[in-house]
Design an enzyme around this catalytic site. Structure first.
Site, mmCIF file in Angstrom:
data_model
loop_
_atom_site.group_PDB
_atom_site.id
_atom_site.type_symbol
_atom_site.label_atom_id
_atom_site.label_comp_id
_atom_site.label_asym_id
_atom_site.label_seq_id
_atom_site.Cartn_x
_atom_site.Cartn_y
_atom_site.Cartn_z
ATOM 1 N N TYR A 103 -14.895 1.479 9.790
ATOM 2 C CA TYR A 103 -13.465 1.823 9.878
ATOM 3 C C TYR A 103 -13.139 2.343 11.281
ATOM 4 O O TYR A 103 -12.231 1.859 11.947
ATOM 5 C CB TYR A 103 -13.162 2.880 8.829
ATOM 6 N N ARG A 125 -9.655 9.466 -2.161
ATOM 7 C CA ARG A 125 -9.250 10.476 -1.186
ATOM 8 C C ARG A 125 -9.076 11.808 -1.906
ATOM 9 O O ARG A 125 -8.822 11.862 -3.103
ATOM 10 C CB ARG A 125 -7.960 10.044 -0.474
ATOM 11 N N ASP A 140 -3.665 -12.786 3.554
ATOM 12 C CA ASP A 140 -4.699 -12.013 4.249
ATOM 13 C C ASP A 140 -4.454 -12.135 5.755
ATOM 14 O O ASP A 140 -4.605 -13.222 6.324
ATOM 15 C CB ASP A 140 -6.071 -12.582 3.859
ATOM 16 N N VAL A 141 -4.108 -11.033 6.409
ATOM 17 C CA VAL A 141 -3.745 -11.100 7.832
ATOM 18 C C VAL A 141 -4.947 -11.356 8.747
ATOM 19 O O VAL A 141 -4.769 -11.595 9.942
ATOM 20 C CB VAL A 141 -2.981 -9.845 8.318
ATOM 21 N N GLY A 187 0.821 -1.210 0.000
ATOM 22 C CA GLY A 187 0.000 0.000 0.000
ATOM 23 C C GLY A 187 0.853 1.258 0.000
ATOM 24 O O GLY A 187 2.095 1.198 -0.059
ATOM 25 N N GLY A 201 -0.909 -11.844 18.625
ATOM 26 C CA GLY A 201 -0.544 -13.209 19.025
ATOM 27 C C GLY A 201 0.853 -13.551 18.520
ATOM 28 O O GLY A 201 1.680 -14.126 19.245
ATOM 29 N N ASN A 224 -2.447 -8.642 1.016
ATOM 30 C CA ASN A 224 -3.313 -9.467 0.159
ATOM 31 C C ASN A 224 -3.741 -8.694 -1.099
ATOM 32 O O ASN A 224 -4.562 -9.170 -1.856
ATOM 33 C CB ASN A 224 -4.543 -9.976 0.927
HETATM 34 P P1 NAD Z 1 -3.514 1.613 1.339
HETATM 35 O O1 NAD Z 1 -4.878 1.169 0.927
HETATM 36 O O2 NAD Z 1 -2.629 2.215 0.302
HETATM 37 O O3 NAD Z 1 -2.713 0.431 2.008
HETATM 38 C C1 NAD Z 1 -3.311 -0.567 2.788
HETATM 39 C C2 NAD Z 1 -2.694 -1.895 2.387
HETATM 40 O O4 NAD Z 1 -3.234 -2.929 3.218
HETATM 41 C C3 NAD Z 1 -3.035 -2.278 0.941
HETATM 42 O O5 NAD Z 1 -1.853 -2.645 0.262
HETATM 43 C C4 NAD Z 1 -3.985 -3.464 1.106
HETATM 44 O O6 NAD Z 1 -3.926 -4.355 0.014
HETATM 45 C C5 NAD Z 1 -3.518 -4.069 2.423
HETATM 46 N N1 NAD Z 1 -4.532 -4.877 3.110
HETATM 47 C C6 NAD Z 1 -5.813 -4.532 3.418
HETATM 48 N N2 NAD Z 1 -6.439 -5.545 4.049
HETATM 49 C C7 NAD Z 1 -5.519 -6.549 4.166
HETATM 50 C C8 NAD Z 1 -5.557 -7.855 4.737
HETATM 51 N N3 NAD Z 1 -6.666 -8.347 5.322
HETATM 52 N N4 NAD Z 1 -4.439 -8.617 4.692
HETATM 53 C C9 NAD Z 1 -3.290 -8.148 4.111
HETATM 54 N N5 NAD Z 1 -3.207 -6.922 3.547
HETATM 55 C C10 NAD Z 1 -4.316 -6.126 3.569
HETATM 56 O O7 NAD Z 1 -3.697 2.647 2.554
HETATM 57 P P2 NAD Z 1 -2.632 3.532 3.341
HETATM 58 O O8 NAD Z 1 -2.997 4.950 3.176
HETATM 59 O O9 NAD Z 1 -1.251 3.090 3.008
HETATM 60 O O10 NAD Z 1 -2.962 3.135 4.851
HETATM 61 C C11 NAD Z 1 -2.162 2.232 5.581
HETATM 62 C C12 NAD Z 1 -2.572 2.215 7.035
HETATM 63 O O11 NAD Z 1 -2.463 3.513 7.600
HETATM 64 C C13 NAD Z 1 -4.021 1.762 7.270
HETATM 65 O O12 NAD Z 1 -4.077 0.982 8.427
HETATM 66 C C14 NAD Z 1 -4.755 3.068 7.493
HETATM 67 O O13 NAD Z 1 -5.888 2.900 8.299
HETATM 68 C C15 NAD Z 1 -3.695 3.911 8.179
HETATM 69 N N6 NAD Z 1 -3.932 5.360 8.007
HETATM 70 C C16 NAD Z 1 -3.607 5.997 6.855
HETATM 71 C C17 NAD Z 1 -3.855 7.354 6.727
HETATM 72 C C18 NAD Z 1 -3.478 8.134 5.496
HETATM 73 O O14 NAD Z 1 -3.700 9.344 5.453
HETATM 74 N N7 NAD Z 1 -2.880 7.552 4.484
HETATM 75 C C19 NAD Z 1 -4.478 8.052 7.771
HETATM 76 C C20 NAD Z 1 -4.819 7.348 8.921
HETATM 77 C C21 NAD Z 1 -4.530 6.004 9.035
HETATM 78 N N1 UDP Z 2 -13.665 15.507 -0.588
HETATM 79 C C1 UDP Z 2 -14.103 16.400 -1.561
HETATM 80 N N2 UDP Z 2 -14.062 16.006 -2.870
HETATM 81 C C2 UDP Z 2 -13.596 14.782 -3.265
HETATM 82 C C3 UDP Z 2 -13.139 13.884 -2.267
HETATM 83 C C4 UDP Z 2 -13.187 14.278 -0.932
HETATM 84 O O1 UDP Z 2 -14.512 17.515 -1.261
HETATM 85 O O2 UDP Z 2 -13.604 14.500 -4.478
HETATM 86 C C5 UDP Z 2 -13.695 15.929 0.835
HETATM 87 C C6 UDP Z 2 -14.350 14.935 1.794
HETATM 88 O O3 UDP Z 2 -15.747 15.118 1.841
HETATM 89 C C7 UDP Z 2 -13.659 15.291 3.102
HETATM 90 C C8 UDP Z 2 -12.259 15.743 2.671
HETATM 91 O O4 UDP Z 2 -12.364 16.047 1.279
HETATM 92 O O5 UDP Z 2 -14.316 16.370 3.722
HETATM 93 C C9 UDP Z 2 -11.178 14.686 2.873
HETATM 94 O O6 UDP Z 2 -11.664 13.476 2.332
HETATM 95 P P1 UDP Z 2 -10.816 12.131 2.206
HETATM 96 O O7 UDP Z 2 -11.682 11.151 1.502
HETATM 97 O O8 UDP Z 2 -9.499 12.449 1.602
HETATM 98 O O9 UDP Z 2 -10.518 11.629 3.682
HETATM 99 P P2 UDP Z 2 -11.130 11.874 5.144
HETATM 100 O O10 UDP Z 2 -10.264 12.917 5.728
HETATM 101 O O11 UDP Z 2 -12.568 12.328 5.038
HETATM 102 O O12 UDP Z 2 -10.995 10.557 5.787
#
Ligand code: NAD
Ligand code: UDP
Length: 329
Positions: free
Chosen positions: A148, A189, A59-60, A13, A105, A35
């Site tokens: 979530y 996003r 898949d974790v 990811g 675990g 996964n």
């Molecule tokens: P992402 O979707 O790019 O990455 C998530 C990765 O997890 C993906 O590669 C996906 O295939 C993998 N995944 C999902 N379910 C799985 C499973 N059951 N088994 C194995 N792999 C699995 O998202 P990201 O932005 O990189 O987010 C990563 C983590 O950071 C997440 O836990 C997310 O909640 C957290 N997070 C991200 C942000 C952000 O702004 N990017 C903000 C808050 C929290």
């Molecule tokens: N948003 C928007 N237009 C878009 C996508 C998102 O105005 O095309 C807004 C969304 O409603 C939120 C903010 O942008 O208020 C950030 O959204 P995002 O999905 O990036 O993540 P969030 O912070 O809500 O988890």
């Protein structure tokens, strides 16, 4: 001492792949696991030639087995964009709960230190701004974001229970909106949404009136904060994010200026429970980790825009979202 071994879930990811890069660079043996439900192998393709990197497609939420020693676990697997977790709500709940349980675990069994990726979403639609770690939040458990938010809240609770009851060394990072290269252009996003629309010559979609706020952190800053937290001895949650708060309307205008698009802004309905304000209080991160963000939005957005522009033309096509139907719910 021998080489330290670290398991990184969600490795393919956005954030997971940057973490793999960082720990490879620090000389660790990195075991990536994913996964691919929302991830992309292209994000880690460059690591496969290295001896200190290996990858499991797994898949974790199912039992996790890793042969040999393990010193650290970073649990980053989870759908992360509102569009993704609305499409795959059950997997989202499972990876935050069952997945976290499996990995705790494993951490206990291997005597490994485990850091979990929590989120500002644990604060829900906050009544307090900025959000300090002591704020308990305002979450609607049965609303669309509940799958979530509650998975992440449970994740924090079970992690703390393994810490206090089993003595597992744990770390909890509450991540605020982070952006940078390797975000999926079509993950929904706001940043990839606006840049994708600009690159395709479409109107930019603001949800609601655009007065809601977010505070955007560049990925390199986040990774540094996570690294420092993992190495610290602090087991309570720590906010990591950039406190530079901006309305979505202002953000949209910045993207229009950056990309030079001549398209207009169109307003769409605000999604249910969309937080009205979000800004991290990073007093703790500053005091405990000596951390604060270094990359301003102008610089970070420029790098990210260059990345999106460099992608092959197919990446820009309006394939709406990933096909999740092949995954077992
Ligand atoms: P992402 O979707 O790019 O990455 C998530 C990765 O997890 C993906 O590669 C996906 O295939 C993998 N995944 C999902 N379910 C799985 C499973 N059951 N088994 C194995 N792999 C699995 O998202 P990201 O932005 O990189 O987010 C990563 C983590 O950071 C997440 O836990 C997310 O909640 C957290 N997070 C991200 C942000 C952000 O702004 N990017 C903000 C808050 C929290
Ligand atoms: N948003 C928007 N237009 C878009 C996508 C998102 O105005 O095309 C807004 C969304 O409603 C939120 C903010 O942008 O208020 C950030 O959204 P995002 O999905 O990036 O993540 P969030 O912070 O809500 O988890």
């Amino acid at each position: 001492m021998g080489q330290k071994r670290i398991l990184i879930t969600g490795a393919a990811g956005f954030l997971g792949s940057h973490l793999c890069d960082r720990f490879v660079k620090e000389g660790y043996h990195v075991i990536g696991m994913d996964n691919l439900i929302t991830g992309d192998m292209a994000n880690i393709e460059h690591l496969f030639k290295l001896e200190n990197f290996e990858f499991y497609n797994h898949d974790v939420s199912k039992f996790v087995h890793i042969p040999g020693k393990l010193h650290y676990i970073l649990h980053f697997a989870s759908p992360a964009s509102p569009i993704d977790y609305l499409k795959i709500p059950i997997q989202t709940l499972k990876v935050g709960s069952l997945g976290t349980h499996n990995l705790l675990g494993l951490a206990r069994n291997k005597n490994a230190r485990m850091l979990i990726a929590s989120t500002s979403e644990v604060y829900g639609d906050p009544n307090v701004n900025p959000q300090p770690e002591e704020y308990w939040g305002n979450v609607n458990p049965v609303g669309p974001r509940g799958v979530y938010d509650e998975a992440k809240r449970f994740q924090e609770a079970i992690t703390m229970a393994y810490h206090t009851f089993h003595g597992v060394e744990t770390r909890i990072v509450r991540i605020f909106n982070t952006y940078g290269p390797r975000m999926r252009l079509n993950d929904g996003r706001v940043l990839p949404a606006f840049i994708g629309q600009a690159l395709r010559g479409e109107d930019l979609t603001i949800f609601g009136d655009g007065s809601q706020t977010r505070s955007f952190c560049y990925v390199d800053d986040l990774i540094e904060g996570i690294y420092r937290l993992l190495m610290s001895d602090y087991a309570q949650p720590v906010n990591i994010g950039n406190p530079d708060e901006i309305t979505i309307k202002q953000f949209c205008e910045e993207i229009i200026k950056l990309t030079g698009t001549t398209q207009k802004i169109v307003y769409k309905e605000l999604p249910q429970d969309d937080p009205k304000q979000r800004r991290p209080d990073i007093t703790k991160a500053r005091a405990i980790l000596g951390w604060e963000p270094k990359v301003g939005r102008a610089e970070g957005l420029k790098i990210t825009y260059e990345y999106f522009k460099s992608l092959p033309a197919e990446a820009l096509e309006k394939i709406d979202h990933k096909d999740f139907t092949t995954f077992n719910r």
